[in-house]
Design a protein around this motif. Structure first.
Motif, PDB file in Angstrom:
ATOM      1  N   VAL A  83      85.977  29.252 -31.014  1.00 33.93           N
ATOM      2  CA  VAL A  83      85.408  27.897 -30.778  1.00 33.93           C
ATOM      3  C   VAL A  83      84.866  28.372 -29.247  1.00 33.93           C
ATOM      4  O   VAL A  83      83.608  27.665 -28.798  1.00 33.93           O
ATOM      5  CB  VAL A  83      86.084  26.646 -30.777  1.00 33.93           C
ATOM      6  N   HIS A  84      85.471  29.087 -28.358  1.00 39.42           N
ATOM      7  CA  HIS A  84      84.927  29.158 -27.235  1.00 39.42           C
ATOM      8  C   HIS A  84      83.443  29.990 -27.212  1.00 39.42           C
ATOM      9  O   HIS A  84      82.639  29.911 -26.427  1.00 39.42           O
ATOM     10  CB  HIS A  84      85.899  30.032 -25.989  1.00 39.42           C
ATOM     11  N   LEU A  85      83.396  31.168 -28.215  1.00 38.82           N
ATOM     12  CA  LEU A  85      82.447  31.779 -28.259  1.00 38.82           C
ATOM     13  C   LEU A  85      81.194  31.016 -29.112  1.00 38.82           C
ATOM     14  O   LEU A  85      80.013  31.060 -28.790  1.00 38.82           O
ATOM     15  CB  LEU A  85      82.439  32.957 -29.308  1.00 38.82           C
ATOM     16  N   VAL A  86      81.623  29.910 -29.941  1.00 40.54           N
ATOM     17  CA  VAL A  86      80.620  28.934 -30.388  1.00 40.54           C
ATOM     18  C   VAL A  86      79.727  28.220 -29.207  1.00 40.54           C
ATOM     19  O   VAL A  86      78.628  27.888 -29.140  1.00 40.54           O
ATOM     20  CB  VAL A  86      81.176  28.000 -31.407  1.00 40.54           C
ATOM     21  N   ALA A  87      80.905  27.775 -28.229  1.00 41.12           N
ATOM     22  CA  ALA A  87      80.211  27.022 -27.150  1.00 41.12           C
ATOM     23  C   ALA A  87      79.402  27.784 -26.211  1.00 41.12           C
ATOM     24  O   ALA A  87      78.054  27.613 -25.758  1.00 41.12           O
ATOM     25  CB  ALA A  87      81.425  26.601 -26.253  1.00 41.12           C
ATOM     26  N   ARG A  88      79.751  29.239 -26.061  1.00 42.97           N
ATOM     27  CA  ARG A  88      78.895  30.159 -25.427  1.00 42.97           C
ATOM     28  C   ARG A  88      77.471  30.245 -26.224  1.00 42.97           C
ATOM     29  O   ARG A  88      76.476  30.559 -25.354  1.00 42.97           O
ATOM     30  CB  ARG A  88      79.739  31.442 -25.419  1.00 42.97           C
ATOM     31  N   GLN A  89      77.451  30.506 -27.429  1.00 46.04           N
ATOM     32  CA  GLN A  89      76.315  30.547 -28.104  1.00 46.04           C
ATOM     33  C   GLN A  89      75.447  29.286 -27.911  1.00 46.04           C
ATOM     34  O   GLN A  89      73.989  29.358 -27.759  1.00 46.04           O
ATOM     35  CB  GLN A  89      76.643  31.016 -29.528  1.00 46.04           C
ATOM     36  N   VAL A  90      75.884  28.447 -28.034  1.00 42.81           N
ATOM     37  CA  VAL A  90      75.020  26.731 -27.598  1.00 42.81           C
ATOM     38  C   VAL A  90      74.621  26.880 -26.389  1.00 42.81           C
ATOM     39  O   VAL A  90      73.309  26.661 -26.248  1.00 42.81           O
ATOM     40  CB  VAL A  90      75.754  25.750 -28.064  1.00 42.81           C
ATOM     41  N   LEU A  91      75.466  27.122 -25.433  1.00 44.07           N
ATOM     42  CA  LEU A  91      74.686  27.440 -23.942  1.00 44.07           C
ATOM     43  C   LEU A  91      73.670  28.434 -23.965  1.00 44.07           C
ATOM     44  O   LEU A  91      72.856  28.022 -22.997  1.00 44.07           O
ATOM     45  CB  LEU A  91      76.071  27.190 -23.175  1.00 44.07           C
ATOM     46  N   GLY A  92      73.891  29.336 -24.489  1.00 45.39           N
ATOM     47  CA  GLY A  92      72.921  30.600 -24.223  1.00 45.39           C
ATOM     48  C   GLY A  92      71.898  30.701 -24.951  1.00 45.39           C
ATOM     49  O   GLY A  92      70.681  31.529 -24.753  1.00 45.39           O
ATOM     50  N   ALA A  93      71.703  29.708 -25.960  1.00 45.52           N
ATOM     51  CA  ALA A  93      70.576  29.850 -26.869  1.00 45.52           C
ATOM     52  C   ALA A  93      69.784  28.758 -27.346  1.00 45.52           C
ATOM     53  O   ALA A  93      68.874  28.658 -27.747  1.00 45.52           O
ATOM     54  CB  ALA A  93      71.020  30.863 -28.134  1.00 45.52           C
ATOM     55  N   ALA A  94      70.541  27.630 -27.261  1.00 44.81           N
ATOM     56  CA  ALA A  94      70.080  26.522 -27.677  1.00 44.81           C
ATOM     57  C   ALA A  94      68.872  25.722 -26.815  1.00 44.81           C
ATOM     58  O   ALA A  94      69.311  25.525 -25.572  1.00 44.81           O
ATOM     59  CB  ALA A  94      71.028  25.208 -28.018  1.00 44.81           C
ATOM     60  N   GLY A  95      67.753  25.585 -27.367  1.00 46.83           N
ATOM     61  CA  GLY A  95      66.589  24.815 -26.497  1.00 46.83           C
ATOM     62  C   GLY A  95      66.313  23.632 -26.722  1.00 46.83           C
ATOM     63  O   GLY A  95      65.648  22.925 -26.105  1.00 46.83           O
ATOM     64  N   SER A  96      67.080  22.918 -27.654  1.00 52.73           N
ATOM     65  CA  SER A  96      67.062  21.451 -27.915  1.00 52.73           C
ATOM     66  C   SER A  96      68.285  20.881 -28.514  1.00 52.73           C
ATOM     67  O   SER A  96      69.207  21.534 -28.804  1.00 52.73           O
ATOM     68  CB  SER A  96      66.023  21.199 -28.720  1.00 52.73           C
ATOM     69  N   PHE A  97      68.536  19.568 -28.383  1.00 52.74           N
ATOM     70  CA  PHE A  97      69.644  18.963 -29.075  1.00 52.74           C
ATOM     71  C   PHE A  97      69.686  19.462 -30.627  1.00 52.74           C
ATOM     72  O   PHE A  97      70.755  19.593 -30.964  1.00 52.74           O
ATOM     73  CB  PHE A  97      69.427  17.351 -28.863  1.00 52.74           C
ATOM     74  N   ALA A  98      68.708  19.543 -31.404  1.00 49.49           N
ATOM     75  CA  ALA A  98      68.489  19.722 -32.676  1.00 49.49           C
ATOM     76  C   ALA A  98      69.007  20.941 -32.827  1.00 49.49           C
ATOM     77  O   ALA A  98      69.909  21.375 -33.675  1.00 49.49           O
ATOM     78  CB  ALA A  98      67.194  19.787 -33.207  1.00 49.49           C
ATOM     79  N   GLU A  99      68.880  22.159 -32.114  1.00 50.65           N
ATOM     80  CA  GLU A  99      69.035  23.733 -32.241  1.00 50.65           C
ATOM     81  C   GLU A  99      70.558  23.444 -31.867  1.00 50.65           C
ATOM     82  O   GLU A  99      71.365  24.179 -32.710  1.00 50.65           O
ATOM     83  CB  GLU A  99      68.431  24.381 -31.178  1.00 50.65           C
ATOM     84  N   ALA A 100      71.165  22.740 -30.838  1.00 55.14           N
ATOM     85  CA  ALA A 100      72.629  22.813 -30.802  1.00 55.14           C
ATOM     86  C   ALA A 100      73.321  22.340 -31.858  1.00 55.14           C
ATOM     87  O   ALA A 100      74.530  23.070 -32.264  1.00 55.14           O
ATOM     88  CB  ALA A 100      72.795  22.043 -29.353  1.00 55.14           C
ATOM     89  N   VAL A 101      73.028  21.213 -32.467  1.00 53.81           N
ATOM     90  CA  VAL A 101      73.656  20.657 -33.606  1.00 53.81           C
ATOM     91  C   VAL A 101      73.621  21.481 -34.642  1.00 53.81           C
ATOM     92  O   VAL A 101      74.465  21.879 -35.240  1.00 53.81           O
ATOM     93  CB  VAL A 101      73.226  19.198 -33.699  1.00 53.81           C
ATOM     94  N   GLY A 102      72.671  22.230 -34.892  1.00 56.51           N
ATOM     95  CA  GLY A 102      72.548  23.251 -36.115  1.00 56.51           C
ATOM     96  C   GLY A 102      73.625  24.386 -35.720  1.00 56.51           C
ATOM     97  O   GLY A 102      73.922  24.818 -36.741  1.00 56.51           O
TER      98      GLY A 102
END
Length: 437
Positions: free
Chosen positions: A188-207
């Motif tokens: 789960v910590h790697l999932v958080a890392r992926q969101v922080l480093g790659a998500a450009g929007s709310f939608a991308e983060a939730v996806g």
């Protein structure tokens, strides 16, 4: 009173491997010390539950899942291992510490409490509770060179935890417990890392979150300038939980979505999570929001805005009419026991002024002063939100609130207090702004 400033790592690199090497070189001694505590913690918890762990095998099993989902995360961990001069499996084990502790049968007394307020300026924050013996094993960080630069707090050797990125996507983090938790999926910590480093929007983060093949449970609360939602993750699936009808999200350490709550483990073992949730819910019901100027902190950051994305989460493959991928209904999120009354599925007002019952005071940002006022609660108050470790006890039994974090996505900024909310004051917060890529 000013508190000593916690170490801030400024991590850069134009590839995942180089960013990892930079992290490992900067924090070599601290990563080694953190690993020594975790190695003992894994063994102590497992022995207390009459279990034997093959930590290298468990760690490498999660690596296999991470490589299939996001190989760049594995490359970054490989870089950390090289920079720190440690075996790769130890860095993998640090990043999979939640999954390995699930295999060990760890109790999770203490843990974290999160509050978010959706309004004209959505803000929030949390207590981060963990083992007292690891009080010196965490740091602040800024990371540049990925698709999104980000800032936050994490533990030595672990790529990310709580933070906000340059697109104004914030991540808050509460561990959950499910009967099927194990060390077989993406940590789960790697999932958080992926969101922080790659998500450009709310939608991308939730996806990203709903698509992550995890094997241990957590709730990641995504916060942007104009909306928020909690994404519950478990081996049994995912669920998106919207703010209540006043725009509040209150999270402790149990599932709210009924489909996942059927496998609840943490709450059945340690019902204090329900006490904290009840107390905080009562407090926010009477909270007026505080002055809108509470957030001002001139000179600490450049102003920024979140890229909140489209109105329908199309880029994440979700449908706002029903959030079928999470099994929830946005018309009222009845399956999560919530009502969105006047807001869209994620607490955002579709158009026009605030509806009746949400006046200007109600819609004010939840700044650090209000946040610590709400989170400062001890056992005599009815629930221990602000956690203090006992003077004595075995490793794994001494829980404390190690940090209090306030996030302001519109400013791409966090403020971090070293310790529990009851000790926070005007001079104790360290501001941290997400760097530009």
């Amino acid at each position: 009173m000013n508190s000593p400033r916690r170490t801030t790592l400024r991590i850069t690199g134009d590839t995942p491997r180089r960013r990892g090497e930079d992290r490992g070189r900067q924090a070599r001694a601290d990563i080694t010390r953190a690993w020594q505590v975790y190695e003992e913690l894994f063994a102590t918890v497992a022995a207390g539950n009459a279990r034997t762990l093959d930590v290298p095998a468990l760690a490498l099993r999660t690596v296999k899942a991470a490589r299939a989902w996001a190989p760049e995360l594995v490359a970054e961990m490989e870089g950390v291992a090289e920079g720190a001069g440690m075996p790769f499996w130890t860095i993998a084990a640090l990043n999979a510490r939640t999954e390995i502790l699930a295999e060990a049968g760890a109790p999770r007394t203490g843990e974290c409490s999160t509050l978010v307020r959706v309004g004209p300026r959505t803000t929030g924050g949390q207590c981060w509770d963990w083992h007292q013996e690891l009080a010196d094993a965490w740091h602040l960080q800024t990371v540049a060179g990925d698709a999104q630069g980000f800032a936050g707090i994490t533990e030595y050797g672990i790529l990310a935890k709580i933070g906000v990125n340059e697109a104004g996507v914030g991540v808050l983090f509460n561990i959950l417990g499910h009967a099927d938790d194990a060390a077989t999926g993406v940590p789960v910590h790697l999932v958080a890392r992926q969101v922080l480093g790659a998500a450009g929007s709310f939608a991308e983060a939730v996806g990203m979150l709903t698509g992550a093949p995890v094997s241990a449970s957590t709730v990641v609360t995504v916060v942007t300038a104009d909306r928020a939602a909690s994404v519950e993750l478990a081996p049994a699936g995912s669920a998106v939980v919207a703010p209540d009808d006043r725009g509040w999200l209150v999270r402790t350490n149990h599932f709210l979505a009924p489909a996942l709550a059927a496998g609840e483990l943490r709450g059945r073992r340690e019902p204090e999570t329900y006490d904290r949730h009840r107390l905080l819910t009562e407090r926010v019901l009477t909270h007026g929001g505080g002055p809108g100027t509470e957030e001002s902190d001139a000179g600490t950051s450049d102003a920024g805005t979140s890229d909140a994305g489209t109105s329908g989460l199309e880029t994440a493959g979700l449908e706002t009419a029903g959030l079928e991928t999470a099994g929830l209904e946005t018309a009222g999120l009845e399956t999560a026991g919530l009502e969105t009354a006047g807001r869209d599925a994620f607490g955002r007002h579709p158009s026009g002024p605030e509806p009746s019952g949400l006046d200007a005071s109600d819609g004010a940002a939840l700044g650090p002063e209000s946040l610590v006022g709400l989170l400062t609660a001890h056992r005599d108050d009815g629930a221990e939100v602000c956690c203090h470790a006992p003077a004595e006890g075995r490793l794994g039994s001494r829980w404390a609130t190690l940090a209090t974090v306030a996030v302001d996505p519109a400013e791409r900024r966090l403020r971090v207090h070293d310790g529990g909310p009851c000790s926070a004051g005007p001079g104790t917060w360290t501001p941290l702004t997400a760097p530009r890529r």
